[in-house]
Design a protein around this motif. Structure first.
Motif, PDB file in Angstrom:
ATOM      1  N   THR A  48       0.803  -1.062  -0.061  1.00  0.00           N
ATOM      2  CA  THR A  48      -0.075  -0.172  -0.056  1.00  0.00           C
ATOM      3  C   THR A  48       0.792   1.189   0.089  1.00  0.00           C
ATOM      4  N   LEU A 125      -0.829  10.673   5.729  1.00  0.00           N
ATOM      5  CA  LEU A 125      -1.814  10.226   4.890  1.00  0.00           C
ATOM      6  C   LEU A 125      -2.789   9.468   5.845  1.00  0.00           C
ATOM      7  N   LEU A 127      -6.545   7.501   7.587  1.00  0.00           N
ATOM      8  CA  LEU A 127      -7.697   6.860   6.898  1.00  0.00           C
ATOM      9  C   LEU A 127      -8.822   7.204   7.627  1.00  0.00           C
ATOM     10  N   TYR A 135     -14.341   4.140   3.683  1.00  0.00           N
ATOM     11  CA  TYR A 135     -13.091   4.827   4.209  1.00  0.00           C
ATOM     12  C   TYR A 135     -12.074   5.163   2.682  1.00  0.00           C
ATOM     13  N   TYR A 136     -11.386   6.333   3.495  1.00  0.00           N
ATOM     14  CA  TYR A 136     -10.386   6.743   2.245  1.00  0.00           C
ATOM     15  C   TYR A 136      -9.323   7.357   2.920  1.00  0.00           C
ATOM     16  N   TYR A 137      -8.099   7.586   2.105  1.00  0.00           N
ATOM     17  CA  TYR A 137      -7.213   8.175   2.768  1.00  0.00           C
ATOM     18  C   TYR A 137      -6.876   9.474   2.150  1.00  0.00           C
ATOM     19  N   HIS A 138      -6.202  10.387   2.943  1.00  0.00           N
ATOM     20  CA  HIS A 138      -6.273  11.719   2.442  1.00  0.00           C
ATOM     21  C   HIS A 138      -5.151  12.278   3.485  1.00  0.00           C
ATOM     22  N   LYS A 147      -9.746  10.734  12.121  1.00  0.00           N
ATOM     23  CA  LYS A 147      -8.756   9.932  11.298  1.00  0.00           C
ATOM     24  C   LYS A 147      -7.880   9.228  12.115  1.00  0.00           C
ATOM     25  N   MET A 150      -1.858   6.607   8.836  1.00  0.00           N
ATOM     26  CA  MET A 150      -1.437   5.257   8.528  1.00  0.00           C
ATOM     27  C   MET A 150      -0.200   5.272   7.782  1.00  0.00           C
TER      28      MET A 150
END
Length: 206
Positions: A48, A125, A127, A135-138, A147, A150
């Motif tokens: 990832t 970044l 989660l 869920y999304y990474y930003h 958040k 990660m």
């Protein structure tokens, strides 16, 4: 004539020894399973992280392509504008949504902090845990949205020649200390290793 037979069974000590040996075998099996699961999770995290590293390079490529569309004679105008033309080791590059004539469109946001290391927060970044199950990474920029950081990413940009820019995207799978971050492009291969919980992706833009 009846002849008695002397049948001998396990003694208490023999039973304890057998149980002990069996317990050691079970513990060994569980230890191997736990180690294998941990290794599998680490591999998944590294894969990832590598995806995020490659994404970082592609985001910079998008910035370069947008500049080319605007002015084919000045394809590095944005990159040189934020890095002073000589490179910056602490840039944030991320996709974001902006409103254009009332319609939200995906664009690329790029920012650097002049390499002073004073603002590490934008590089997390995270989660999102507030929008389940989506869920999304930003990038974590202090929003009240719940958040869990990660990965930590930085974009390195250098200028090897007038007509090219070298880009490296470094991603850590843990919260790195200031000393763990490579200070420049030359330190990436020595500091960013799997053993150090770090992966990176590089590209030469021309």
């Amino acid at each position: 004539m009846y002849k008695s037979q002397n049948k001998k069974g396990f003694s208490l000590i023999e039973g304890v020894i057998a149980t002990f040996i069996l317990s050691i075998g079970i513990i060994a099996i569980f230890s191997l399973l736990t180690k294998g699961l941990t290794q599998s999770l680490d591999n998944t995290k590294n894969i990832t992280a590598l995806g995020f590293a490659q994404e970082g390079v592609e985001l910079v490529r998008v910035v370069r392509n947008n500049d080319y569309i605007k002015d084919s004679n000045n394809v590095f105008s944005t990159l040189d504008g934020i890095t002073g033309g000589s490179g910056n080791s602490q840039c944030r590059v991320s996709p974001t949504m902006i409103s254009i004539s009332g319609v939200y469109k995906l664009t690329v946001f790029m920012d650097c902090n002049n390499g002073d290391g004073t603002n590490a927060n934008p590089y997390k970044l995270a989660l999102s845990t507030a929008d389940a199950p989506n869920y999304y990474y930003h990038h974590n920029v202090g929003s009240p949205v719940a958040k869990k950081p990660m990965f930590w990413r930085r974009i390195y940009i250098s200028k090897p020649t007038v007509d090219s820019r070298e880009v490296a995207s470094v991603v850590f799978t843990h919260a790195p200390t200031a000393g763990e971050w490579p200070a420049n492009m030359a330190e990436i291969k020595t500091k960013c290793t799997i053993q150090n919980g770090c992966v990176f992706s590089q590209a030469l833009l021309q």
